[in-house]
Structures are given as C-alpha cells and as structure tokens.
Design a protein around this motif. Structure first.
Motif, short mmCIF file in Angstrom:
data_model
loop_
_atom_site.label_atom_id
_atom_site.label_comp_id
_atom_site.label_asym_id
_atom_site.label_seq_id
_atom_site.Cartn_x
_atom_site.Cartn_y
_atom_site.Cartn_z
N THR A 142 -3.30 6.47 7.49
CA THR A 142 -3.45 6.69 6.05
C THR A 142 -3.42 5.35 5.31
O THR A 142 -3.31 4.29 5.91
CB THR A 142 -2.31 7.57 5.52
OG1 THR A 142 -1.06 6.84 5.66
CG2 THR A 142 -2.21 8.88 6.28
N GLU A 155 -1.10 4.16 3.76
CA GLU A 155 0.19 3.50 3.92
C GLU A 155 0.12 2.39 4.97
O GLU A 155 0.77 1.35 4.84
CB GLU A 155 1.27 4.51 4.29
CG GLU A 155 1.55 5.56 3.23
CD GLU A 155 1.88 4.96 1.88
OE1 GLU A 155 2.50 3.87 1.85
OE2 GLU A 155 1.51 5.55 0.86
N ASN A 205 -1.51 -0.49 3.38
CA ASN A 205 -0.56 -1.10 2.45
C ASN A 205 0.35 -2.09 3.18
O ASN A 205 0.70 -3.15 2.65
CB ASN A 205 0.28 -0.03 1.76
CG ASN A 205 -0.54 0.82 0.80
OD1 ASN A 205 -1.64 0.45 0.41
ND2 ASN A 205 0.00 1.97 0.43
N THR A 254 -9.09 5.51 -1.66
CA THR A 254 -7.90 5.89 -0.89
C THR A 254 -6.66 5.10 -1.31
O THR A 254 -5.58 5.31 -0.76
CB THR A 254 -8.15 5.69 0.62
OG1 THR A 254 -8.54 4.33 0.85
CG2 THR A 254 -9.21 6.63 1.13
N ASN A 308 -3.41 3.95 -3.34
CA ASN A 308 -2.38 4.71 -4.03
C ASN A 308 -1.45 3.76 -4.78
O ASN A 308 -1.69 2.55 -4.84
CB ASN A 308 -1.61 5.61 -3.05
CG ASN A 308 -0.95 4.82 -1.93
OD1 ASN A 308 -0.68 3.61 -2.05
ND2 ASN A 308 -0.68 5.49 -0.81
N GLN A 309 -0.41 4.31 -5.35
CA GLN A 309 0.54 3.53 -6.13
C GLN A 309 1.04 2.31 -5.34
O GLN A 309 1.09 1.19 -5.86
CB GLN A 309 1.72 4.42 -6.52
CG GLN A 309 2.91 3.71 -7.14
CD GLN A 309 2.69 3.35 -8.60
OE1 GLN A 309 3.38 2.51 -9.14
NE2 GLN A 309 1.73 3.98 -9.26
N SER A 326 -0.36 0.70 -2.94
CA SER A 326 -1.40 -0.31 -2.74
C SER A 326 -1.38 -1.33 -3.88
O SER A 326 -1.43 -2.54 -3.65
CB SER A 326 -2.78 0.35 -2.65
OG SER A 326 -2.80 1.42 -1.74
N TYR A 334 -6.34 4.09 -14.39
CA TYR A 334 -5.73 5.42 -14.51
C TYR A 334 -6.25 6.14 -15.75
O TYR A 334 -6.60 7.33 -15.69
CB TYR A 334 -4.22 5.29 -14.59
CG TYR A 334 -3.53 6.55 -15.05
CD1 TYR A 334 -3.57 7.71 -14.28
CD2 TYR A 334 -2.88 6.60 -16.29
CE1 TYR A 334 -2.97 8.88 -14.72
CE2 TYR A 334 -2.28 7.76 -16.73
CZ TYR A 334 -2.33 8.90 -15.94
OH TYR A 334 -1.74 10.06 -16.38
N ASN A 365 -6.76 9.46 -12.25
CA ASN A 365 -6.23 9.52 -10.89
C ASN A 365 -4.73 9.22 -10.93
O ASN A 365 -4.32 8.11 -11.27
CB ASN A 365 -6.95 8.50 -10.01
CG ASN A 365 -6.57 8.63 -8.54
OD1 ASN A 365 -5.50 9.16 -8.21
ND2 ASN A 365 -7.43 8.14 -7.67
N ASP A 405 -2.73 8.65 -8.63
CA ASP A 405 -2.32 7.58 -7.72
C ASP A 405 -2.40 6.21 -8.38
O ASP A 405 -1.85 5.24 -7.86
CB ASP A 405 -3.19 7.59 -6.46
CG ASP A 405 -2.82 8.72 -5.52
OD1 ASP A 405 -1.66 9.15 -5.56
OD2 ASP A 405 -3.71 9.17 -4.77
#
Length: 515
Positions: free
Chosen positions: A178, A180, A183, A210, A212-213, A215, A243, A248, A250
């Motif tokens: 994922t 993560e 990241n 893909t 997210n926060q 990242s 955002y 989004n 994320d």
C-alpha cells in the motif's frame, strides 16, 4: 542538520541491544510437568494482555531504554515456554508479538538493529517452522522503518519488492503493498538526504491518486531535515488547496501535518507564528473540527520554538507565556481526553524550567516552584530528571536579577533552603547532595544574603557538610571564596583559598575533580 529519531518517528522512538530469538522445538524445561501452574481461560487472557501492554511500551521506549529489546525477548521466551508446557494456544506468540520486537529493533540505537529485524522477518517466512507466526503488512513496515532510520533507502525499496513477491506467491490480500510502504521509502530518502528521490516518490503517489495524509507528512519532514523550510510551508499550502479542490479526505491536513509546520517555524526562529497556529487549531477544534486537534507534540513544538537558542535569556513576559502554555496544555489535553489522563513530558518540563532559570524574570525562583509543584502532582518523575530540575531551581535562586525586590530575594532563599534541606535528608539516593548542588547553594547564599555573622555561620555549616561527605571540589571552593572574607578563611583554613590552601584528602574523596 543532523537527523534524530524524533524528527522522523511515526509513533515514539525506541532503543535496544542485539536480540537473538530462541525458537523452542518442544518442552525442554527441566521442571516436572506437575509443577506447572494451570491458568483458567480468563487468567490466561489477562496474563497475555499484560504482556502485550508491556511489549508495546518496550517497543516505544527502546530508543531510551538500552535493555528494552532484551526485556521484550524475555517476554517472548516466557510466553512460548508457557505455550509449550500448557498447550494452551492463548500463550502462542502472535504476529503482533513479533511486530513489537521488530518495532523495538527499528528505533533502537543498535547499528545492527535493521539486520537483526531482517533476520527475524526471514524466520517468520520459514514455512517449515510451525512454531513462529507469519508476517503481515505491519511486519514489513517495521523492518522498512529499521532500514530507513539507518540511511538505507535501497533496502527499503528491496523490501517493497519482496513484499509484493510474497503477497503474490502466498495469494494473500493481507500483504498487498500500500501507500504506507512508499511513505516509508519517502522517509528513508529524506533521512538519507536524497531529497529529489523523496520528491519523485511522493509525486508518483499523488499522480496515481494513492497518496494519503502520511505521504504529505513524510515529504514535509524530508524538506524539513534538508533545512528547506520554505518548501515545508508551500507543501502545507498545496495540501490545503488540493483538499479544497478535490474534496479528498486523504489530503485534508490533520494535526501531524500542522505539527511539522509548527516545528519548522521554530527552526526559522518564528515562535510567534508557531504559537498563533496553536491557538488557531485550538479554536477550530472547539468549533468541531477534530482533524486538527492539538496533541502533546503540538504544545511541545510550540514551546521548543522559543528554545532554539539554548543560552538565550528570555524576558519575564516570555517565560510567563511559556508557563501559561504548560497550563493550557494540561487543561486542554485533559478536557479532550478524559478517559486517558494526561501525563507531563519530563523533558519538556525540564526544558521550560531551564529556560525560566536563565531568564530575566525577577520572580523566576517562585515561578519555577509553582511549575515544580504542578509537575510533581501529575507524575512520579525519575530521580535523574528531578536532579536536573532542582539544580536549575538552585541556579535560578543564585542568579537573581538586578531588579529583584527584597521580597523576591527572600522567597528565592527560602526555596533554596528547602532544596538544601531536602538534599541533606538523603530521602532518595538519586537526589543526594553533590558538589554541583552544594556549590550552587553557596552561590545562592552569596547573592541572596547580606554579609553578616548569621550568613557566616550558615556558610560554615554548609562547608562542614561538604567536608563530611567528601564532595569539596573547585566549584565549592570558588563559591566559598566568594562568600567569605580573608579573615574567615585564615581562621578556618590557616590560609587563603585564592592562594591554593591545601584541603584534606577526605574532604574531596567523593569527587572526580580533585584539588
């Protein structure tokens, strides 16, 4: 700029020594089976729950506790031994048990920690070993962290490929790579100073939709470690704009992103902006926006924004503000998390007390006393942190400002006397008197008391105490020289301190620096 675990920690840092996992093939314990204590299902679950809580704490403290990994190993061995003896599956070490050990390796100071974590991960892959749990996504992420913290992004990239292969070969959706994992790769590139690779990895996640926060947080940390604070600020602005334009979730900045920005403001010597952002976030939280609720790190970053220059003498207004921030932190965090009682950060309180002690506040001794009272009501501090706090408190008493009133000086001397009497009592071995404390108290006597027969008697009593304990060193003698006149020195020593009057050996037997 040097990089520390605190700059990059996704949770709390950890510390440890080498760990060698022992895998038992059966019950090789010398005790008779009849001696084994049986557990009811409820008792077994309670025991395992206790172990898991302890393992979690050890994983998150191994950067400070050199024995953490060994302690975690002991728990693993005990758990496995009970499983073999009882054949109760409740005691079988689960994947989460191994994940805590992997996390401890990741944040330990052991240079071989990543290699040890990798070796453990490979054993978890050994299908022939039925006595070990299989890895999951968290297992891989912990090992990636271990290599990231040791400036090895190439190994992180290899682990991502290995995880993909393992997920395919095992046909397991639970091991799908994922965002993560990437990241962690951004984090690894940032720590290694490879900012262009970090940026490229981040942009690929944004392009693939893909990201997210985390990242965004990791790329902000990468630029922060590169001392590119302008990019940190522009990234937060981009995150907000993205955002608002996409909706989004994320990409909605949460408190972790704001914490990075606030820390950058401190590095840029803009504590005013850091503090203003804190109050803005608190106000948004009160209005119902829980995504930006300040946490302990937020307050810590704001307070340390005022402490970039460790030798700076802050004004009375500034240290009053710092004291107020501590009080706001306590009330705010307790109010927002009533089920989890707030506990003060020892290092933060120690830093604030040090800042107050160096300040120009004429009432700094009294202010520190109030901070100490609140601190000790909220926690059971270690002797080592208390020692540093009391030394700072004595220093505040000894270095009163020129505009301190007679009332301020009297209050400071009363506080210094209370500390001295506490040290003499030896109620705690970790807080017993030493040369630094004695010298600082003598300095307080010199600056707070007018020359008088009463002061001479007190100073003589203090020096006698130092002689009896064998803690006389140059600091004590220099302060004694400053608080006594030549006639007194001639009477006491038969000579003058500035001329190098010889001290008896037993007076200095417990100090490293010997005169």
């Amino acid at each position: 700029m040097s990089v520390t675990e605190e700059d990059w920690d996704d949770e709390d840092d950890t510390d440890g020594d080498d760990l060698e996992i022992q895998y038992l093939d059966g019950d090789d314990d010398d005790d008779d089976d009849g001696d084994f204590m049986e557990f009811s299902p409820a008792e077994a679950k309670s025991k395992v729950d206790g172990w898991m809580r302890e393992l979690q704490q050890l994983a998150r403290s191994s950067s400070r506790d050199k024995q953490a990994v060994d302690k975690a190993q002991d728990i693993l061995n005990e758990m496995f031994e009970l499983y073999v003896q009882s054949e109760d599956s409740t005691f079988f070490p689960t994947t989460q048990v191994y994940n805590y050990i992997l996390e401890a390796y990741a944040y330990s100071k052991d240079p071989k920690g990543a290699d040890e974590a990798m070796a453990l991960l490979e054993k978890m892959h050994d299908l022939d070993n039925v006595y070990i749990a299989r890895p999951n996504v968290e297992s891989y992420l912990n090992v990636m962290d271990a290599f990231a913290m040791r400036d090895n992004p190439e190994k992180v990239q290899q682990l991502i490929s290995q995880q993909e292969q393992y997920a395919t070969s095992s046909n397991s959706d639970d091991l799908t790579v994922t965002a993560e994992a990437y990241n962690k790769l951004i984090k690894a590139y940032g720590i290694a100073g490879q900012i262009e690779q970090a940026e490229a990895t981040f942009r690929s996640l944004v392009t693939d939709n893909t990201a997210n926060q985390k990242s965004w947080v990791q790329i902000m940390k990468a630029y922060q470690s590169h001392d590119d604070l302008v990019s940190v600020e522009s990234l937060l602005e981009e995150m907000i704009a993205t955002y608002e334009s996409t909706g989004n979730k994320d990409f909605q900045p949460q408190i972790e992103a704001y914490n990075v920005w606030i820390r950058s403001m401190g590095m840029a010597n803009r504590p005013d902006k850091a503090e203003a952002k804190l109050y803005e976030l608190m106000n948004r939280c009160r209005q119902g926006d829980s995504t930006c609720q300040p946490n302990a790190d937020t307050f810590r970053n704001v307070i340390f924004a005022y402490n970039q220059d460790r030798k700076q003498q802050h004004s009375a207004a500034t240290v009053s503000k710092l004291d107020q921030l501590l009080q706001i932190q306590e009330s705010f965090l307790n109010l927002r998390n009533p089920e989890t009682p707030w506990s003060p950060d020892e290092q933060l309180y120690n830093a604030v007390i040090g800042m107050v002690a160096r300040s120009k506040d004429p009432q700094k001794a009294t202010r520190i006393q109030k901070i100490m009272d609140r601190f000790q009501k909220s926690t059971q501090p270690s002797d080592s942190i208390l020692r540093r706090m009391y030394f700072s408190q004595l220093s505040a008493c000894a270095h009163v400002t020129k505009d301190a009133t007679p009332e301020d000086k009297l209050a400071a001397f009363q506080i210094a006397s209370q500390i001295w009497n506490m040290l003499k009592s030896d109620t705690s071995p970790g807080l017993s008197m030493d040369s630094s404390m004695a010298g600082m108290f003598l300095m307080a006597c010199r600056t707070l008391l007018p020359k008088s027969e009463k002061r001479d008697k007190l100073v003589h009593t203090v020096f006698d105490e130092c002689c009896q304990r064998g803690i006389v060193n140059d600091f004590v003698l220099n302060e004694l020289d400053g608080v006594t006149d030549e006639a007194t020195q001639l009477q006491w020593f038969g000579g003058f301190i500035e001329d190098g009057v010889r001290m008896k050996k037993e007076w200095r037997r417990n100090v490293v620096e010997k005169r």
